[in-house]
Design a protein around this motif. Structure first.
Motif, PDB file in Angstrom:
ATOM      1  N   GLY A   1       0.811  -1.195   0.000  1.00 48.10           N
ATOM      2  CA  GLY A   1       0.000   0.000   0.000  1.00 48.10           C
ATOM      3  C   GLY A   1       0.850   1.252   0.000  1.00 48.10           C
ATOM      4  N   ASP A   2       0.203   2.390  -0.201  1.00 45.29           N
ATOM      5  CA  ASP A   2       0.931   3.656  -0.218  1.00 45.29           C
ATOM      6  C   ASP A   2       1.551   3.987   1.131  1.00 45.29           C
ATOM      7  OD1 ASP A   2       0.379   4.200  -2.892  1.00 45.29           O
ATOM      8  OD2 ASP A   2      -1.539   5.142  -2.418  1.00 45.29           O
ATOM      9  N   ASP A   3       0.986   3.439   2.197  1.00 38.79           N
ATOM     10  CA  ASP A   3       1.466   3.740   3.536  1.00 38.79           C
ATOM     11  C   ASP A   3       2.540   2.774   4.026  1.00 38.79           C
ATOM     12  OD1 ASP A   3      -0.275   1.614   3.586  1.00 38.79           O
ATOM     13  OD2 ASP A   3      -1.166   2.148   5.524  1.00 38.79           O
ATOM     14  N   ALA A   4       2.978   1.872   3.176  1.00 38.62           N
ATOM     15  CA  ALA A   4       3.962   0.859   3.588  1.00 38.62           C
ATOM     16  C   ALA A   4       5.314   1.501   3.879  1.00 38.62           C
ATOM     17  CB  ALA A   4       4.117  -0.201   2.503  1.00 38.62           C
ATOM     18  N   SER A   5       5.987   0.970   4.901  1.00 39.56           N
ATOM     19  CA  SER A   5       7.343   1.428   5.207  1.00 39.56           C
ATOM     20  C   SER A   5       8.287   0.957   4.105  1.00 39.56           C
ATOM     21  CB  SER A   5       7.795   0.859   6.550  1.00 39.56           C
ATOM     22  OG  SER A   5       7.897  -0.563   6.480  1.00 39.56           O
ATOM     23  N   GLU A   6       9.484   1.517   4.047  1.00 37.48           N
ATOM     24  CA  GLU A   6      10.451   1.119   3.033  1.00 37.48           C
ATOM     25  C   GLU A   6      10.800  -0.363   3.172  1.00 37.48           C
ATOM     26  OE1 GLU A   6      11.644   2.747   0.365  1.00 37.48           O
ATOM     27  OE2 GLU A   6      10.140   4.247   0.922  1.00 37.48           O
ATOM     28  N   GLU A   7      10.882  -0.838   4.417  1.00 36.65           N
ATOM     29  CA  GLU A   7      11.198  -2.252   4.646  1.00 36.65           C
ATOM     30  C   GLU A   7      10.070  -3.147   4.144  1.00 36.65           C
ATOM     31  OE1 GLU A   7      10.927  -6.058   6.499  1.00 36.65           O
ATOM     32  OE2 GLU A   7       9.639  -4.382   7.091  1.00 36.65           O
ATOM     33  N   LYS A   8       8.841  -2.774   4.450  1.00 41.33           N
ATOM     34  CA  LYS A   8       7.692  -3.570   4.016  1.00 41.33           C
ATOM     35  C   LYS A   8       7.525  -3.501   2.506  1.00 41.33           C
ATOM     36  CE  LYS A   8       2.825  -4.396   5.073  1.00 41.33           C
ATOM     37  NZ  LYS A   8       1.654  -3.970   5.893  1.00 41.33           N
ATOM     38  N   LYS A   9       7.739  -2.324   1.948  1.00 44.16           N
ATOM     39  CA  LYS A   9       7.661  -2.152   0.502  1.00 44.16           C
ATOM     40  C   LYS A   9       8.645  -3.068  -0.207  1.00 44.16           C
ATOM     41  CE  LYS A   9       8.286   1.420  -3.048  1.00 44.16           C
ATOM     42  NZ  LYS A   9       8.569   2.867  -3.281  1.00 44.16           N
ATOM     43  N   ALA A  10       9.890  -3.096   0.278  1.00 46.32           N
ATOM     44  CA  ALA A  10      10.923  -3.947  -0.333  1.00 46.32           C
ATOM     45  C   ALA A  10      10.559  -5.417  -0.213  1.00 46.32           C
ATOM     46  CB  ALA A  10      12.268  -3.686   0.336  1.00 46.32           C
ATOM     47  N   ARG A  11       9.976  -5.803   0.929  1.00 42.93           N
ATOM     48  CA  ARG A  11       9.595  -7.197   1.142  1.00 42.93           C
ATOM     49  C   ARG A  11       8.495  -7.634   0.178  1.00 42.93           C
ATOM     50  NH1 ARG A  11       8.443  -6.704   6.133  1.00 42.93           N
ATOM     51  NH2 ARG A  11       6.170  -6.932   6.106  1.00 42.93           N
ATOM     52  N   HIS A  12       7.510  -6.766  -0.021  1.00 42.76           N
ATOM     53  CA  HIS A  12       6.412  -7.110  -0.935  1.00 42.76           C
ATOM     54  C   HIS A  12       6.866  -7.111  -2.389  1.00 42.76           C
ATOM     55  CE1 HIS A  12       2.827  -7.471   1.599  1.00 42.76           C
ATOM     56  NE2 HIS A  12       3.367  -6.575   2.393  1.00 42.76           N
ATOM     57  N   ILE A  13       7.739  -6.197  -2.736  1.00 43.27           N
ATOM     58  CA  ILE A  13       8.263  -6.170  -4.107  1.00 43.27           C
ATOM     59  C   ILE A  13       9.012  -7.470  -4.405  1.00 43.27           C
ATOM     60  CG2 ILE A  13       9.975  -5.067  -5.602  1.00 43.27           C
ATOM     61  CD1 ILE A  13       9.171  -2.379  -4.380  1.00 43.27           C
ATOM     62  N   LYS A  14       9.792  -7.933  -3.442  1.00 48.10           N
ATOM     63  CA  LYS A  14      10.543  -9.175  -3.619  1.00 48.10           C
ATOM     64  C   LYS A  14       9.609 -10.364  -3.788  1.00 48.10           C
ATOM     65  CE  LYS A  14      14.233 -11.933  -1.503  1.00 48.10           C
ATOM     66  NZ  LYS A  14      15.168 -12.057  -0.343  1.00 48.10           N
ATOM     67  N   LYS A  15       8.517 -10.428  -2.994  1.00 49.50           N
ATOM     68  CA  LYS A  15       7.546 -11.513  -3.115  1.00 49.50           C
ATOM     69  C   LYS A  15       6.918 -11.523  -4.504  1.00 49.50           C
ATOM     70  CE  LYS A  15       6.181 -11.689   1.777  1.00 49.50           C
ATOM     71  NZ  LYS A  15       5.094 -11.406   2.745  1.00 49.50           N
ATOM     72  N   CYS A  16       6.621 -10.347  -5.009  1.00 49.36           N
ATOM     73  CA  CYS A  16       6.024 -10.258  -6.346  1.00 49.36           C
ATOM     74  C   CYS A  16       7.009 -10.711  -7.416  1.00 49.36           C
ATOM     75  CB  CYS A  16       5.551  -8.827  -6.625  1.00 49.36           C
ATOM     76  SG  CYS A  16       4.096  -8.327  -5.684  1.00 49.36           S
ATOM     77  N   GLU A  17       8.253 -10.248  -7.300  1.00 51.23           N
ATOM     78  CA  GLU A  17       9.270 -10.592  -8.297  1.00 51.23           C
ATOM     79  C   GLU A  17       9.543 -12.091  -8.333  1.00 51.23           C
ATOM     80  OE1 GLU A  17      12.548  -8.229  -7.053  1.00 51.23           O
ATOM     81  OE2 GLU A  17      11.937  -6.459  -8.222  1.00 51.23           O
ATOM     82  N   GLN A  18       9.427 -12.760  -7.193  1.00 52.42           N
ATOM     83  CA  GLN A  18       9.748 -14.182  -7.092  1.00 52.42           C
ATOM     84  C   GLN A  18       8.534 -15.086  -7.281  1.00 52.42           C
ATOM     85  OE1 GLN A  18      11.683 -14.447  -3.247  1.00 52.42           O
ATOM     86  NE2 GLN A  18      13.661 -13.761  -4.056  1.00 52.42           N
ATOM     87  N   SER A  19       7.409 -14.524  -7.662  1.00 56.95           N
ATOM     88  CA  SER A  19       6.185 -15.311  -7.831  1.00 56.95           C
ATOM     89  C   SER A  19       5.497 -14.940  -9.138  1.00 56.95           C
ATOM     90  CB  SER A  19       5.233 -15.070  -6.649  1.00 56.95           C
ATOM     91  OG  SER A  19       4.709 -13.748  -6.703  1.00 56.95           O
ATOM     92  N   THR A  20       4.345 -15.515  -9.369  1.00 51.10           N
ATOM     93  CA  THR A  20       3.597 -15.227 -10.594  1.00 51.10           C
ATOM     94  C   THR A  20       2.933 -13.854 -10.562  1.00 51.10           C
ATOM     95  OG1 THR A  20       1.674 -16.405  -9.678  1.00 51.10           O
ATOM     96  CG2 THR A  20       3.151 -17.657 -11.117  1.00 51.10           C
ATOM     97  N   SER A  21       3.036 -13.124  -9.451  1.00 49.78           N
ATOM     98  CA  SER A  21       2.494 -11.767  -9.410  1.00 49.78           C
ATOM     99  C   SER A  21       3.155 -10.901 -10.478  1.00 49.78           C
ATOM    100  CB  SER A  21       2.713 -11.143  -8.028  1.00 49.78           C
ATOM    101  OG  SER A  21       1.909 -11.765  -7.053  1.00 49.78           O
ATOM    102  N   ALA A  22       4.455 -11.081 -10.671  1.00 49.29           N
ATOM    103  CA  ALA A  22       5.179 -10.286 -11.665  1.00 49.29           C
ATOM    104  C   ALA A  22       4.884 -10.749 -13.082  1.00 49.29           C
ATOM    105  CB  ALA A  22       6.676 -10.349 -11.392  1.00 49.29           C
TER     106      ALA A  22
END
Length: 403
Positions: free
Chosen positions: A216-237
């Protein structure tokens, strides 16, 4: 949301059970009554439901109101959540007791930080029998400690004999958090929402995390990086969609086959396609009768989403639902000479269309122009969500065409 001054307990308090058909997510959902569930209120999600576009209402659960909840713990360590309807409660129901038995380790004893709850087999199977009348159950006890369904040496997750453990897992974690962070005077508000699977005898549910972005827009930098990584490593990307949870009734065994979000994260695009096919297989054959109505419903949703300018459905899910008890016209006997994996079902000749449903859920990070919790204003529709829907439709069309 949290406040002060717990309400007086009502003599008409109702026992509310964990929602046994929760297949994904991390927020605990509970059964308020046969047609209503409740979940912790998040202001951004409430804002979404309060200003829901008319065209989207057929694709979301009905919003029914709010209940206020406070924590209560007796001398034996049993945790109880007492809930009372708020003034804006659209259901008009009486006060509710949300009940849960929990075993606490001694606060000074070793391992006390791993306090857990254990539901007996009788409690779990009674809840499941009430939800799935006539369902054949096997004796098994639930002691759900891990974050993932158990896997065998090949990484496969087994069928669950009598229940999907994910909802109980989330419920246990939620009570752990509440009891450790808040005292009994804190008020917690819960949303009341339509139970979208209440009309099904054996609800088969696929929970899909939609879009190419999950934070979300309110995510911390740490949480943002974690979610981006999950997307990149899964079918989300690659597909704009990934599996977050699943339960599918297996007519040949009388059990539900369950998958969780950890299974979904590991899938390749081909693995996603095979699991989608598995969701449509009842153990005997592929439910071809489901494909056309699901595709039509998804196309209708796609048309609506394309028109929702400024909406971003970050971290929301899409449920595909059907009844595991298929119409008699579709029932096809299993060829005893066929031995196949669940993802390699045969195709029956019946073409009778079955009732299906497609619903969007989980809007805690949804943003749109005019939202009370708006952080950023976007132009145009949610292209990441649209990308996921288009790929989902293509894969289902390929399955329908035998590809």
């Amino acid at each position: 949301m949290v406040g002060q001054s717990p309400p007086c307990e009502s003599s008409s308090a109702v026992l509310l059970e964990p929602f046994v058909h929760q297949v994904g997510g991390h927020m605990s959902m509970m059964k308020y009554d046969e047609h209503t569930i409740c979940k912790p209120l998040v202001s951004q999600e409430l804002s979404f439901y309060e200003s829901l576009p008319l065209a989207m209402r057929q694709f979301t659960p009905q919003y029914k109101g709010i209940v206020s909840v406070h924590l209560k713990k007796d001398s034996l360590g049993k945790v109880t959540l007492i809930a009372s309807p708020s003034l804006d409660n659209a259901t008009g129901d009486p006060a509710v007791t949300i009940w849960h038995k929990r075993k606490w380790a001694a606060s000074t004893g070793p391992g006390s930080e791993h306090a857990f709850s254990t539901w007996s087999h009788t409690q779990v199977t009674k809840t499941f029998k009430d939800s799935c009348p006539g369902k054949r159950l096997l004796r098994t006890d639930l002691q759900y400690y891990t974050d993932s369904l158990l896997e065998d040496a090949n990484g496969n997750q087994p069928e669950r004999k009598s229940y999907n453990p994910w909802g109980l897992h989330c419920h246990r974690q939620h009570l752990n958090r509440m009891s450790s962070k808040h005292n009994e005077n804190k008020l917690h508000q819960f949303l009341l929402l339509e139970n979208v699977v209440s009309k099904y005898n054996y609800p088969c549910i696929l929970d899909l995390k939609m879009g190419t972005r999950q934070h979300g827009d309110d995510a911390s930098e740490e949480k943002k990086a974690r979610h981006i990584k999950k997307c990149e490593q899964s079918t989300s990307a690659s597909l704009g969609v990934r599996i977050c949870g699943m339960q599918v009734y297996q007519a040949d065994t009388g059990h539900f086959l369950c998958k969780d979000k950890y299974y979904g994260r590991k899938l390749s695009p081909e693995g996603f396609r095979q699991t989608l096919r598995q969701f449509l297989c009842n153990g005997n054959h592929l439910r071809m009768d489901l494909l056309e109505p699901i595709i039509l419903r998804l196309k209708a949703l796609l048309s609506v989403i394309r028109k929702q300018s400024s909406y971003r459905f970050y971290s929301s899910s899409l449920l595909i639902i059907y009844d595991g008890q298929e119409p008699k016209e579709n029932t096809a006997p299993l060829d005893n000479h066929l031995h196949f994996q669940k993802t390699n079902c045969t195709t029956p000749h019946g073409t009778h269309h079955s009732r299906v449903d497609v619903r969007m859920i989980d809007f805690a990070h949804t943003t749109f122009k005019g939202s009370k919790c708006n952080h950023t204003t976007y132009d145009g529709p949610d292209h990441g969500y649209i990308f996921g829907l288009e790929n989902l439709i293509k894969i289902l069309q390929n399955i329908s065409e035998g590809k």
